[in-house]
Enzyme design. Structure first.
Site, PDB file in Angstrom:
ATOM      1  N   CYS A 178       0.275   7.361 -12.533  1.00  0.00           N
ATOM      2  CA  CYS A 178      -0.387   7.252 -13.826  1.00  0.00           C
ATOM      3  C   CYS A 178      -1.807   6.743 -13.662  1.00  0.00           C
ATOM      4  O   CYS A 178      -2.012   5.633 -13.170  1.00  0.00           O
ATOM      5  CB  CYS A 178       0.399   6.323 -14.743  1.00  0.00           C
ATOM      6  SG  CYS A 178       2.045   6.938 -15.093  1.00  0.00           S
ATOM      7  N   ASP A 212      -6.601   5.983  -9.186  1.00  0.00           N
ATOM      8  CA  ASP A 212      -8.041   5.847  -8.952  1.00  0.00           C
ATOM      9  C   ASP A 212      -8.619   7.217  -8.608  1.00  0.00           C
ATOM     10  O   ASP A 212      -8.111   7.900  -7.715  1.00  0.00           O
ATOM     11  CB  ASP A 212      -8.290   4.849  -7.820  1.00  0.00           C
ATOM     12  CG  ASP A 212      -7.852   3.430  -8.211  1.00  0.00           C
ATOM     13  OD1 ASP A 212      -7.909   3.111  -9.413  1.00  0.00           O
ATOM     14  OD2 ASP A 212      -7.444   2.664  -7.320  1.00  0.00           O
ATOM     15  N   ASN A 252       0.863  -1.167   0.000  1.00  0.00           N
ATOM     16  CA  ASN A 252       0.000   0.000   0.000  1.00  0.00           C
ATOM     17  C   ASN A 252       0.908   1.227   0.000  1.00  0.00           C
ATOM     18  O   ASN A 252       1.473   1.593   1.031  1.00  0.00           O
ATOM     19  CB  ASN A 252      -0.900  -0.005   1.227  1.00  0.00           C
ATOM     20  CG  ASN A 252      -1.867   1.160   1.218  1.00  0.00           C
ATOM     21  OD1 ASN A 252      -1.650   2.149   0.526  1.00  0.00           O
ATOM     22  ND2 ASN A 252      -2.926   1.040   1.989  1.00  0.00           N
TER      23      ASN A 252
HETATM   24  N1  SAM Z   1      -0.799   3.049 -13.559  1.00  0.00           N
HETATM   25  C1  SAM Z   1      -1.523   1.992 -14.258  1.00  0.00           C
HETATM   26  C2  SAM Z   1      -1.891   2.423 -15.642  1.00  0.00           C
HETATM   27  O1  SAM Z   1      -1.811   3.629 -15.912  1.00  0.00           O
HETATM   28  O2  SAM Z   1      -2.245   1.578 -16.477  1.00  0.00           O
HETATM   29  C3  SAM Z   1      -2.748   1.529 -13.470  1.00  0.00           C
HETATM   30  C4  SAM Z   1      -3.846   2.534 -13.242  1.00  0.00           C
HETATM   31  S1  SAM Z   1      -5.187   1.875 -12.254  1.00  0.00           S
HETATM   32  C5  SAM Z   1      -6.531   2.882 -12.684  1.00  0.00           C
HETATM   33  C6  SAM Z   1      -4.733   2.351 -10.595  1.00  0.00           C
HETATM   34  C7  SAM Z   1      -3.912   1.288  -9.900  1.00  0.00           C
HETATM   35  O3  SAM Z   1      -3.464   1.757  -8.631  1.00  0.00           O
HETATM   36  C8  SAM Z   1      -4.695   0.019  -9.643  1.00  0.00           C
HETATM   37  O4  SAM Z   1      -4.000  -1.078 -10.181  1.00  0.00           O
HETATM   38  C9  SAM Z   1      -4.768  -0.060  -8.107  1.00  0.00           C
HETATM   39  O5  SAM Z   1      -4.804  -1.370  -7.620  1.00  0.00           O
HETATM   40  C10 SAM Z   1      -3.520   0.693  -7.713  1.00  0.00           C
HETATM   41  N2  SAM Z   1      -3.557   1.260  -6.353  1.00  0.00           N
HETATM   42  C11 SAM Z   1      -4.586   1.936  -5.793  1.00  0.00           C
HETATM   43  N3  SAM Z   1      -4.271   2.330  -4.539  1.00  0.00           N
HETATM   44  C12 SAM Z   1      -3.004   1.895  -4.302  1.00  0.00           C
HETATM   45  C13 SAM Z   1      -2.135   1.978  -3.181  1.00  0.00           C
HETATM   46  N4  SAM Z   1      -2.516   2.602  -2.054  1.00  0.00           N
HETATM   47  N5  SAM Z   1      -0.915   1.419  -3.260  1.00  0.00           N
HETATM   48  C14 SAM Z   1      -0.531   0.783  -4.405  1.00  0.00           C
HETATM   49  N6  SAM Z   1      -1.313   0.676  -5.494  1.00  0.00           N
HETATM   50  C15 SAM Z   1      -2.536   1.223  -5.459  1.00  0.00           C
END
Ligand code: SAM
Length: 219
Positions: A113, A116, A93
């Protein structure tokens, strides 16, 4: 999510040798935060062969997918080169544990990138770019280092700009020529899976890039 994570007490206790087995004294310099399926990290491997990139992802299955993807690329390359030895993925996380992994000023580039969007107002505090976390990112990013954001959600882009503009440790890079000359801007626009999806559906992508101001000049 399973919210139990293994993490080192402090950066000096982290063993990076399993992540970068072919690198002597590995030191991570680039972070792909919330890497998803890892397209940006894979691109950075060849763009920056001399720098170590770490992809960070909270979802276990997605993390495992990226791990296998990197492993396959390493195996393919190994016959002739050491390509892809400089990238790895860690399940964590990133909103909670970054200072357990990295020292002050260790990070040269940090990528957010298509994070969410957390559309609901009551969830805005969960956005991964926020005032409190920007202070943590400023601690980890070297003076002169770069924080990159990209999103297809205009409201979120405006939020990124508002929070980063207001933060004393960051200044926006506005010069179009500078941004165009930076291969990272092209990579984060074109190489992430989310970026490709947005391109296919004809959506717009909003980029905001910030430089970590030297401590001596922070107002
Ligand atoms: N960066 C990638 C792309 O542009 O294709 C993925 C974008 S996706 C919409 C957002 C990603 O962030 C998801 O895979 C989600 O699981 C991850 N994520 C969300 N909160 C996170 C956190 N606190 N720590 C690590 N990853 C996280």
């Amino acid at each position: 999510h399973n919210d139990s994570f293994d993490y080192p007490l402090r950066p000096s206790e982290m063993d990076w040798s399993t992540h970068y087995p072919n690198i002597d004294a590995p030191k991570v310099e680039f972070l792909d935060v919330g890497c998803g399926f890892g397209g940006l990290t894979i691109a950075l491997a060849t763009l920056f062969p001399e720098n170590l990139t770490l992809a960070m992802e909270i979802r276990p299955k997605v993390t495992e997918y990226v791990r296998l993807r990197i492993d396959a690329l390493r195996q393919d390359a190994l016959a002739t080169t050491k390509a892809y030895q400089n990238v790895s993925v860690l399940r964590t996380n990133a909103m909670r544990y970054l200072p357990h992994y990295f020292e002050k000023g260790q990070i040269k580039k940090m990528f957010f990138c298509f994070p969410d969007p957390q559309f609901k107002v009551r969830n805005h505090r969960r956005r991964i770019v926020n005032t409190h976390l920007l202070t943590e990112y400023a601690y980890l990013i070297a003076e002169g280092g770069i924080l990159y954001t990209i999103t297809d959600v205009e409201d979120l882009h405006n939020w990124h700009v508002a929070k980063c503009d207001a933060h004393p440790c960051f200044e926006r890079i506005t010069d179009e020529a500078d941004l165009e000359a930076d291969p990272c801007v092209k990579a984060m626009t074109e190489e992430t899976e989310e970026g490709k999806k947005v391109a296919r559906s004809g959506g717009k992508k909003y980029v905001a890039v910030y430089r970590r101001i030297p401590d001596a000049t922070v107002a």
